[in-house]
Design an enzyme around this catalytic site. Structure first.
Site, PDB file in Angstrom:
ATOM      1  N   ASP A 219       4.496  -3.327 -18.278  1.00  0.00           N
ATOM      2  CA  ASP A 219       4.684  -2.796 -16.941  1.00  0.00           C
ATOM      3  C   ASP A 219       5.871  -3.486 -16.262  1.00  0.00           C
ATOM      4  OD1 ASP A 219       3.538  -1.185 -14.677  1.00  0.00           O
ATOM      5  OD2 ASP A 219       3.385  -3.178 -13.772  1.00  0.00           O
ATOM      6  N   GLU A 278       8.454  -0.277 -19.842  1.00  0.00           N
ATOM      7  CA  GLU A 278       8.589   0.593 -18.682  1.00  0.00           C
ATOM      8  C   GLU A 278       9.762   0.052 -17.881  1.00  0.00           C
ATOM      9  OE1 GLU A 278       6.375   2.012 -14.584  1.00  0.00           O
ATOM     10  OE2 GLU A 278       6.339  -0.063 -15.265  1.00  0.00           O
TER      11      GLU A 278
END
Length: 545
Positions: A219, A278
């Site tokens: 993330d 990401e």
């Protein structure tokens, strides 16, 4: 007015032997599971690991190579689990560590790998480390980004940085100090200049790799390192989640040292464990930095997700994406929807038009070289839910903008499994209401009725994934564009596959395209001629040179 076109395709060459199992991630189809909205196993209205386990056979039958689970760690859920309070445990509402171990074991038994989220940019404000920082215990604040304020008595934030969720990126404590949170105030940013932080996350990764997970979706992989001195960003408007401007807190060169150390850790384990970034860098070239041979294996291609429906925009982003990753020898990833973005049925216009375009986009996407990510429910053709009542919305974007931005909950509504049941099969009979309400009109889009309909979106996905796995031209490899009429995209994959996509308003006549393998809509074939309707894609087995 139809437009005739000859679609040449090279004669099929001998079918090669199946590719080796190594580098499985280069052409994998990976299915994202937003755990709280996939399946409720214990009847409390919240999806959980038991629910995921109960649906693994469905995913295996869909044909995916791997699943990616969003965070299931203990969390106060101020940001849907991306505010982690304990990285080595399972939130009791979502299961137990034994459930996690069983899920990995059972998925492996069905031939699927398991990726999990890791959230390294920030912790929850309820993480023990931050509790120690609030008490100002020795060394505790150096794990986070604390700074004195500016202006008289330090009453102004240390700089002009804004939160991705609205408002300033700094919160002041009663003692006058400020801490950084690029997201919600309940998500304080970690200080990755601190060796203790780096050691902690390597240990967390080892914990889950030892359990057997096959890798991590990282993330905000571009957000861990901030520019020296924390200079002002010079904002003229609120930071957007998928912004492309160069920023002093995203895409700093120092982040690559961290990712290289993680790659060494992943490579030290057997079974080709992978890392997926990401990232929202300013350009495809900057994106390629994250997938160099000694960094992560994949990076999400958000430019493709954000492209407008049209031959020009899509071809431009496809070419730019492939060119950038080819430079570093990495595969390109293709994604149409995820838990942070409006579902693509709605982005493409909604209703019948949006569904037609979404079906066509599916075949376009799965015909491209590289790896494909699916988001739960897209295989059912689900749209964004735009009319959720204010009182059920939980996204911090909605809360931080006082409702000016509806947030992301519309893409996170639980998916329907059965028609006519009170919870649409998401929960067992007699369960509590689902944490977000499932629209009644989704009944016909549930899994069970779609399984029995050969023309359903679900069966289109099942057929496309099956062909992608078995056809020697699909998956990894190269593609070649063909000349085609305006508002169309034609390309070949070798050996012997032609993909044709009509993104325009008029039918297109195809002469000698080959044998139809799969179409997203009605495609009429008459001898050596076929008609490709608007907003339709088709795959053909080529027989002519």
């Amino acid at each position: 007015m139809t437009q005739p076109i000859v679609a040449p395709c090279a004669a099929p060459s001998p079918v090669p032997s199946a590719p080796p199992s190594s580098e499985w991630w280069r052409d994998a189809v990976i299915y994202e599971i937003y755990v709280r909205s996939f399946a409720d196993g214990n009847g409390d209205g919240i999806g959980d690991l038991l629910g995921v386990r109960s649906r693994l056979r469905y995913l295996a039958d869909l044909g995916v190579d791997a699943i990616w689970l969003t965070p299931f760690y203990p969390s106060p859920m101020n940001d849907g689990g991306y505010d982690v309070a304990n990285y080595r445990a399972v939130d009791p509402r979502l299961g137990t560590l034994d459930d996690a171990r069983a899920l990995v074991r059972e998925a492996h038994g069905l031939g699927m790998r398991v990726l999990i989220d890791i959230v390294p940019n920030h912790t929850s404000s309820e993480h023990p480390w931050f509790a120690e920082a609030l008490r100002d215990e020795p060394g505790a604040r150096d794990r986070y980004v604390f700074r004195p304020g500016r202006g008289q008595d330090g009453a102004e934030p240390p700089n002009d940085w804004e939160s991705s969720f609205g408002g300033p990126a700094w919160t002041r404590l009663p003692d006058g100090s400020w801490y950084l949170h690029l997201f919600a105030p309940e998500q304080p940013d970690l200080n990755w200049d601190n060796p203790e932080v780096r050691a902690e996350f390597e240990d967390v990764m080892r914990f889950w790799l030892d359990i057997g997970v096959d890798g991590f979706r990282v993330d905000v992989a571009h957000g861990m390192v901030k520019a020296e001195g924390l200079p002002d960003a010079g904002f003229t408007g609120q930071l957007k989640l998928l912004g492309r401007a160069p920023l002093p807190f995203f895409d700093q060169d120092g982040v690559h040292e961290i990712l290289r150390s993680w790659r060494r850790l992943l490579d030290s384990y057997p079974g080709e464990r992978i890392g997926v970034a990401e990232v929202w860098p300013p350009s495809p070239d900057r994106l390629a930095n994250y997938v160099r041979h000694d960094e992560l294996h994949q990076a999400f291609n958000f430019d493709y997700l954000a492209a407008d429906w049209g031959a020009g925009p899509l071809r431009q982003v496809i070419d730019a994406s492939i060119s950038a990753t080819d430079l570093v020898g990495a595969p390109t990833t293709w994604v149409l929807s995820n838990h942070d973005q409006v579902r693509h049925v709605t982005r493409y216009g909604g209703g019948e038009q949006g569904t037609r375009r979404a079906r066509a986009a599916t075949l376009l996407t799965m015909a491209l070289p590289g790896s494909v990510y699916l988001y739960q429910g897209e295989e059912l053709g689900l749209p964004e839910v735009l009319d959720l009542p204010d009182e059920v919305l939980q996204d911090p974007i909605f809360l931080r903008t006082a409702g000016a931005d509806r947030g992301r909950d519309g893409s996170r509504v639980p998916i329907p499994w059965a028609y006519g049941e009170s919870s649409s099969g998401f929960s067992p009979p007699g369960a509590d209401p689902s944490w977000l309400p499932i629209p009644r009109e989704w009944g016909g889009q549930a899994v069970i009725p779609q399984l029995g309909d050969p023309g359903s979106v679900l069966n289109l996905y099942r057929n496309a994934v099956r062909l992608r796995r078995t056809h020697p031209a699909l998956g990894r490899g190269t593609m070649r564009w063909l000349d085609s009429p305006p508002d169309t995209l034609f390309f070949t994959r070798e050996p012997g596959l032609l993909c044709t996509v009509n993104l325009g308003a008029d039918p297109v006549v195809l002469e000698s395209p080959g044998t139809l393998l799969l179409s997203s809509g009605d495609t009429r074939c008459d001898g050596l001629q076929a008609i490709l309707e608007p907003d339709t894609a088709a795959w053909w087995s080529c027989t002519t040179s």
